[in-house]
Motif scaffolding. Structure first.
Motif, PDB file in Angstrom:
ATOM      1  N   LEU A  63       1.004  -1.038  -0.325  1.00 14.64           N
ATOM      2  CA  LEU A  63      -0.292  -0.163  -0.020  1.00 14.64           C
ATOM      3  C   LEU A  63       0.480   1.251   0.198  1.00 14.64           C
ATOM      4  N   VAL A  74     -10.504   5.658  -2.224  1.00 16.74           N
ATOM      5  CA  VAL A  74      -9.978   4.154  -3.088  1.00 16.74           C
ATOM      6  C   VAL A  74     -10.753   3.361  -3.399  1.00 16.74           C
ATOM      7  N   GLU A  76     -11.919  -0.933  -4.078  1.00 16.55           N
ATOM      8  CA  GLU A  76     -10.991  -1.879  -4.555  1.00 16.55           C
ATOM      9  C   GLU A  76     -11.459  -2.666  -5.182  1.00 16.55           C
ATOM     10  N   PRO A  79     -13.106  -7.630  -3.941  1.00 20.88           N
ATOM     11  CA  PRO A  79     -12.252  -7.899  -2.766  1.00 20.88           C
ATOM     12  C   PRO A  79     -12.523  -9.379  -2.171  1.00 20.88           C
ATOM     13  N   TYR A  84      -8.175  -7.908   2.084  1.00 18.81           N
ATOM     14  CA  TYR A  84      -7.297  -6.702   2.013  1.00 18.81           C
ATOM     15  C   TYR A  84      -8.311  -5.318   2.535  1.00 18.81           C
ATOM     16  N   THR A  85      -9.806  -5.529   2.219  1.00 15.49           N
ATOM     17  CA  THR A  85     -10.634  -4.929   2.956  1.00 15.49           C
ATOM     18  C   THR A  85     -10.151  -4.883   4.398  1.00 15.49           C
ATOM     19  N   LEU A  88      -8.096  -1.867   4.174  1.00 13.70           N
ATOM     20  CA  LEU A  88      -8.153  -0.478   3.725  1.00 13.70           C
ATOM     21  C   LEU A  88      -9.892   0.138   4.595  1.00 13.70           C
ATOM     22  N   LEU A  98     -14.272   4.318   1.252  1.00 13.17           N
ATOM     23  CA  LEU A  98     -13.591   3.231   0.290  1.00 13.17           C
ATOM     24  C   LEU A  98     -14.714   2.382  -1.043  1.00 13.17           C
ATOM     25  N   ALA A 100     -15.581  -0.837  -1.957  1.00 13.33           N
ATOM     26  CA  ALA A 100     -15.546  -2.324  -2.750  1.00 13.33           C
ATOM     27  C   ALA A 100     -16.871  -2.721  -4.398  1.00 13.33           C
ATOM     28  N   LEU A 156      -7.615  -0.235  -6.845  1.00 10.21           N
ATOM     29  CA  LEU A 156      -6.649  -1.065  -6.135  1.00 10.21           C
ATOM     30  C   LEU A 156      -7.542  -2.729  -7.083  1.00 10.21           C
ATOM     31  N   THR A 157      -6.242  -3.681  -7.506  1.00  7.32           N
ATOM     32  CA  THR A 157      -6.520  -4.879  -7.856  1.00  7.32           C
ATOM     33  C   THR A 157      -6.066  -5.921  -7.458  1.00  7.32           C
TER      34      THR A 157
END
Length: 289
Positions: A63, A74, A76, A79, A84-85, A88, A98, A100, A156-157
């Protein structure tokens, strides 16, 4: 609930993650220096099984490489169960947002539907810990909006590109990431790394994707490559396994057969790439967003 109640605040001991799986040389990679490292604290809620994977996933370093800061928006992508959640969401809870981009709650794919429901149970019922996570739907080709156009600081992936390739939707998802990002925003990709000699069929079958192909997808979407990191490399992984990447932990698709061998290898060798959506200059004819 699989998450433990949060007790006293403790520092997440990631700075000392094992490096035994790093390659001996990274001369062929343009490594980016992290100048503002992400500080992950107050993670007493993470259970032992989640922490056990830090050795291979290096969340703090990863990160930091993606230049996260707590006030950002951000996205994601996919997820899944939220490994990672779990990191994050608390990090972004007070100042950021965040999003998702998960599967549809009524997905025709039973596994997707169940995991989306479990994600909601785990993360939407504890706002004091995870904040107000927004959910969008990504199930290409029908659902392809990760977030409002030009709204995200980071997309992000983690280990998903091979999944999109199974249905030929990888370019569509990269395009969606480009649309969601603000000009100047970053797209961070972690993926199981294949040799560049692998054919597309080999990549789909094995779950390993070549760096060249990921860069090709990103470039076609409009991104520019701005950094590579070897933080998630594993030189012990030769990418030649009976059940592809799923032979290795955590899947261990072969069960007890040669289990000690695959546990000794650890999780897969992974690329960690950073792409930027170019800044939009309104004075040029090329500004389309």
């Amino acid at each position: 609930m699989r998450h433990l109640l949060m007790t006293s605040a403790v520092a997440l001991a990631l700075s000392g993650c094992a490096t035994s799986h790093m390659p001996a040389s990274t001369d062929s990679y343009a490594l980016t220096t992290v100048t503002s490292p992400v500080q992950l604290t107050e993670y007493a809620h993470r259970d032992d099984s989640a922490r056990a994977r830090d050795e291979y996933r290096h969340p703090q370093q990863t990160l930091s490489f993606f230049e996260l800061s707590p006030e950002q928006t951000v996205v994601e992508i996919w997820p899944g169960g939220g490994w990672y959640t779990d990191i994050l969401a608390p990090y972004l809870r007070d100042q950021g947002q965040l999003i998702a981009a998960h599967w549809h709650p009524e997905s025709p794919v039973g596994f997707f539907k169940r995991l989306r429901g479990q994600f909601e149970d785990d993360f939407l019922t504890q706002p004091e810990l995870y904040g107000n996570i927004q959910l969008t739907v990504l199930e290409p080709p029908k659902h392809l909006t990760l977030a409002a156009d030009n709204s995200a600081d980071r997309v992000l992936t983690f280990r998903n590109v091979h999944n999109w390739m199974r249905n030929g939707q990888e370019q569509a998802v990269f395009n969606a990431a480009f649309a969601a990002l603000k000009p100047g925003g970053l797209f961070g990709v972690v993926e199981h790394r294949a040799p560049n000699s692998f054919s597309r069929e080999q990549m789909v079958d094995s779950g390993y994707v070549s760096e060249d192909y990921v860069i090709e997808l990103a470039t076609a979407a409009g991104f520019e490559l701005v950094g590579r990191s070897e933080v998630n490399a594993n030189a012990l992984d030769n990418k030649d396994h009976p059940k592809g990447v799923w032979t290795l932990p955590p899947s261990l698709r072969l069960g007890d057969k040669d289990k000690a061998k695959y546990l000794a290898i650890g999780e897969s060798d992974r690329m960690t790439l950073k792409f930027r959506k170019p800044e939009c200059d309104s004075r040029t004819d090329g500004c389309q967003w």
